[in-house]
Design an enzyme around this catalytic site. Structure first.
Site, PDB file in Angstrom:
ATOM      1  CG  ASP A  29     -23.574  38.805  -8.930  1.00 26.83           C
ATOM      2  OD1 ASP A  29     -23.524  40.032  -8.809  1.00 26.83           O
ATOM      3  OD2 ASP A  29     -24.531  38.117  -8.495  1.00 26.83           O
ATOM      4  CD  GLU A  79     -28.166  20.757 -31.299  1.00 24.18           C
ATOM      5  OE1 GLU A  79     -26.986  21.008 -31.561  1.00 24.18           O
ATOM      6  OE2 GLU A  79     -29.043  21.629 -31.144  1.00 24.18           O
ATOM      7  CB  CYS A 111     -32.144  24.341 -31.433  1.00 19.72           C
ATOM      8  SG  CYS A 111     -30.704  24.236 -30.371  1.00 19.72           S
ATOM      9  CB  THR A 152     -26.996  28.049 -21.838  1.00 26.00           C
ATOM     10  OG1 THR A 152     -25.863  27.649 -22.624  1.00 26.00           O
ATOM     11  CG2 THR A 152     -26.814  29.479 -21.415  1.00 26.00           C
ATOM     12  CG  HIS A 233     -34.451  27.926 -29.831  1.00 21.65           C
ATOM     13  ND1 HIS A 233     -34.438  26.749 -29.115  1.00 21.65           N
ATOM     14  CD2 HIS A 233     -33.147  28.259 -30.010  1.00 21.65           C
ATOM     15  CE1 HIS A 233     -33.178  26.397 -28.888  1.00 21.65           C
ATOM     16  NE2 HIS A 233     -32.384  27.299 -29.418  1.00 21.65           N
TER      17      HIS A 233
HETATM   18  N1  COA Z   1     -26.475  40.516 -12.578  1.00 17.38           N
HETATM   19  C1  COA Z   1     -27.370  40.581 -13.601  1.00 17.38           C
HETATM   20  N2  COA Z   1     -27.037  40.438 -14.912  1.00 17.38           N
HETATM   21  C2  COA Z   1     -25.742  40.204 -15.196  1.00 17.38           C
HETATM   22  C3  COA Z   1     -24.758  40.131 -14.182  1.00 17.38           C
HETATM   23  C4  COA Z   1     -25.178  40.295 -12.820  1.00 17.38           C
HETATM   24  N3  COA Z   1     -24.316  40.212 -11.819  1.00 17.38           N
HETATM   25  N4  COA Z   1     -23.566  39.894 -14.777  1.00 17.38           N
HETATM   26  C5  COA Z   1     -23.799  39.825 -16.116  1.00 17.38           C
HETATM   27  N5  COA Z   1     -25.113  40.015 -16.356  1.00 17.38           N
HETATM   28  C6  COA Z   1     -25.793  39.986 -17.657  1.00 17.38           C
HETATM   29  C7  COA Z   1     -25.040  40.702 -18.774  1.00 17.38           C
HETATM   30  O1  COA Z   1     -25.241  42.105 -18.712  1.00 17.38           O
HETATM   31  C8  COA Z   1     -25.668  40.060 -19.980  1.00 17.38           C
HETATM   32  O2  COA Z   1     -26.941  40.614 -20.210  1.00 17.38           O
HETATM   33  P1  COA Z   1     -27.335  41.113 -21.684  1.00 17.38           P
HETATM   34  O3  COA Z   1     -27.099  39.932 -22.585  1.00 17.38           O
HETATM   35  O4  COA Z   1     -28.760  41.471 -21.553  1.00 17.38           O
HETATM   36  O5  COA Z   1     -26.426  42.227 -21.994  1.00 17.38           O
HETATM   37  C9  COA Z   1     -25.909  38.608 -19.521  1.00 17.38           C
HETATM   38  O6  COA Z   1     -25.853  38.643 -18.089  1.00 17.38           O
HETATM   39  C10 COA Z   1     -24.891  37.622 -20.043  1.00 17.38           C
HETATM   40  O7  COA Z   1     -23.620  38.149 -19.790  1.00 17.38           O
HETATM   41  P2  COA Z   1     -22.420  37.975 -20.832  1.00 17.38           P
HETATM   42  O8  COA Z   1     -21.240  38.673 -20.293  1.00 17.38           O
HETATM   43  O9  COA Z   1     -22.879  38.324 -22.205  1.00 17.38           O
HETATM   44  O10 COA Z   1     -22.227  36.405 -20.705  1.00 17.38           O
HETATM   45  P3  COA Z   1     -21.262  35.433 -21.441  1.00 17.38           P
HETATM   46  O11 COA Z   1     -20.198  36.161 -22.195  1.00 17.38           O
HETATM   47  O12 COA Z   1     -20.866  34.456 -20.416  1.00 17.38           O
HETATM   48  O13 COA Z   1     -22.216  34.729 -22.566  1.00 17.38           O
HETATM   49  C11 COA Z   1     -23.917  33.244 -23.397  1.00 17.38           C
HETATM   50  C12 COA Z   1     -23.464  34.172 -22.242  1.00 17.38           C
HETATM   51  C13 COA Z   1     -25.258  32.672 -23.031  1.00 17.38           C
HETATM   52  C14 COA Z   1     -24.072  34.016 -24.692  1.00 17.38           C
HETATM   53  C15 COA Z   1     -22.926  32.112 -23.532  1.00 17.38           C
HETATM   54  O14 COA Z   1     -23.109  31.311 -22.440  1.00 17.38           O
HETATM   55  C16 COA Z   1     -23.018  31.303 -24.785  1.00 17.38           C
HETATM   56  O15 COA Z   1     -22.209  31.426 -25.668  1.00 17.38           O
HETATM   57  N6  COA Z   1     -24.021  30.389 -24.921  1.00 17.38           N
HETATM   58  C17 COA Z   1     -24.163  29.453 -26.024  1.00 17.38           C
HETATM   59  C18 COA Z   1     -24.718  30.026 -27.303  1.00 17.38           C
HETATM   60  C19 COA Z   1     -26.170  30.318 -27.259  1.00 17.38           C
HETATM   61  O16 COA Z   1     -26.884  29.923 -26.381  1.00 17.38           O
HETATM   62  N7  COA Z   1     -26.640  31.076 -28.257  1.00 17.38           N
HETATM   63  C20 COA Z   1     -28.026  31.498 -28.319  1.00 17.38           C
HETATM   64  C21 COA Z   1     -28.655  31.307 -29.653  1.00 17.38           C
HETATM   65  S1  COA Z   1     -29.059  29.618 -29.984  1.00 17.38           S
END
Ligand code: COA
Length: 383
Positions: A29, A79, A111, A152, A233
């Site tokens: 979505d 990095e 980072c 991301t 960040h």
């Molecule tokens: N509409 C609106 N929001 C939605 C949605 C929709 N249809 N579907 C999901 N979401 C929201 C979730 O509720 C969640 O929000 P929240 O974090 O506020 O609870 C968000 O979108 C992300 O969903 P999630 O299921 O947690 O996503 P994911 O398991 O795919 O993980 C990351 C997302 C960014 C954590 C993942 O991409 C990742 O591991 N990134 C790399 C690590 C990183 O960036 N770390 C940060 C510190 S440096």
């Protein structure tokens, strides 16, 4: 004497994908990417762009002849290294025409690297009146096609000229750093993509912010109300907001509202670019300064830097009289507007294109600094 950021510029590659297109292609979505993660567009590089060219394109227009003659330090925080031994800053030093009696180094801690570089640069210029340092935060953030981290990704560079009596942001000596040996995100040597524990990474980021912020308040007897804005960040724009909200629990509603409004101003560019790894915090600072009508000379800004692994730092700066005249908002908006939107198949083709001389020769990228050939393991650049 004060030291800090005298000039500030960013560069992103000339391609991007729209996050709705990416979401639909991945059967997700679009609300998850736009609202849940907080990204609208994502910068994409071609093989002609590496950390040297992105950094050179960010720094070249900033530097006058006088700057090049007085820069003693060239620091590249990254990095996304192209070599295990030789620092990309050495190539950059030549491409930019910096005077020869300079130190050129690369700094790494996920980072966080460029923040270490900025602090080193600040201390150097304070001890060497009249001399300058160039700090560039530059990365190509890649998690891989169809990976959890794919939305991301991003790429680009932020260049900062650090001087005494800076014309944009004077950096304070008040700072709190934190080191914790944690495996939340790391990339073993030779691996193309990082190993990521997303939930641990998010939790460590927030926990690190709470820890350095509390320690900062204890050490310096400062509170939220001392700050006009906080920059974070930004691996994705929702991340910093989560940390800010965690810190703001129980804080006066007016102060919270002000800082949350400033936060939205600080993520305007990142929403269109994505993750710059080391550069993300500084792209956030630039976005804040170029979008906020509520900041004035003397406004105090808090900056939270986080590098997985993990090192974090909270430090502060104060805006200098006349800072707005030294920003380049129109040029930055044009840079973003003039990019080419890629379809998802085009993005995937660019992402997986092999770095060969044949492919480099075929590339139509006309970016001023670009990689044109690799012969006997030496990279050749078009200036
Ligand atoms: N509409 C609106 N929001 C939605 C949605 C929709 N249809 N579907 C999901 N979401 C929201 C979730 O509720 C969640 O929000 P929240 O974090 O506020 O609870 C968000 O979108 C992300 O969903 P999630 O299921 O947690 O996503 P994911 O398991 O795919 O993980 C990351 C997302 C960014 C954590 C993942 O991409 C990742 O591991 N990134 C790399 C690590 C990183 O960036 N770390 C940060 C510190 S440096």
């Amino acid at each position: 004497m004060l030291a800090g950021i005298d000039k500030l510029n960013f560069f992103v590659p000339p391609y991007y994908v729209d996050m709705t297109d990416l979401a639909l292609a991945r059967d997700v979505d679009p609300g998850k990417f736009h609202i849940g993660i907080g990204q609208d567009q994502m910068a994409v590089t071609s093989i002609t762009q590496d950390i040297v060219t992105l950094a050179a394109n960010a720094a070249a227009h900033l530097l006058t002849k006088e700057d090049k003659e007085t820069i003693d330090l060239v620091i590249l925080g990254t990095e996304s290294s192209i070599d295990e031994s030789k620092a990309a800053a050495v190539i950059l030093h030549r491409l930019l025409g910096i005077q020869p009696f300079a130190r050129s180094i690369e700094m790494k801690e996920a980072c966080y690297g460029a923040t270490a570089g900025l602090q080193l640069a600040k201390d150097y210029v304070l001890r060497h009146p009249g001399r300058k340092a160039l700090v560039i935060a530059c990365d190509i953030a890649r998690y891989g096609l169809n990976s959890g981290g794919e939305p991301t990704q991003g790429a680009g560079a932020v260049a900062m000229l650090v001087t005494e009596n800076p014309r944009i942001l004077a950096l304070s000596d008040e700072s709190v750093a934190l080191t914790q040996d944690i495996y939340d995100f790391w990339r073993p040597t030779g691996e193309a993509y990082p190993v990521v524990d997303g939930p641990l990474s998010n939790a460590t980021y927030i926990d690190s912010f709470v820890k350095v912020w509390q320690e900062y308040q204890n050490r310096y007897q400062q509170d939220w109300q001392a700050f006009d804005a906080m920059c974070f960040h930004i691996p994705y724009t929702k991340m910093g907001k989560k940390a800010l909200l965690a810190g703001l629990e129980g804080v006066d509603a007016n102060i919270s509202e002000t800082l949350l409004t400033r936060y939205e101003e600080s993520i305007a560019y990142s929403r269109q670019v994505g993750n710059l790894y080391t550069g993300s915090l500084y792209l956030g600072l630039l976005s804040l300064l170029e979008h906020s009508e509520n900041l004035v000379p003397g406004s105090k800004i808090g900056l939270f830097s986080y590098g997985s692994g993990a090192v974090a730092e909270f430090f502060t700066g104060t805006l200098v009289a006349g800072y707005k005249q030294h920003l380049q908002k129109t040029a930055h908006q044009e840079l973003l507007q003039n990019r080419q939107k890629l379809t998802i198949p085009e993005y995937e083709a660019l992402f997986t294109k092999e770095l060969t001389n044949e492919n480099l020769a075929k590339n139509s990228d006309q970016t001023p600094y670009r990689l044109v050939a690799i012969k006997d393991q030496v990279r050749y650049y078009q200036e």
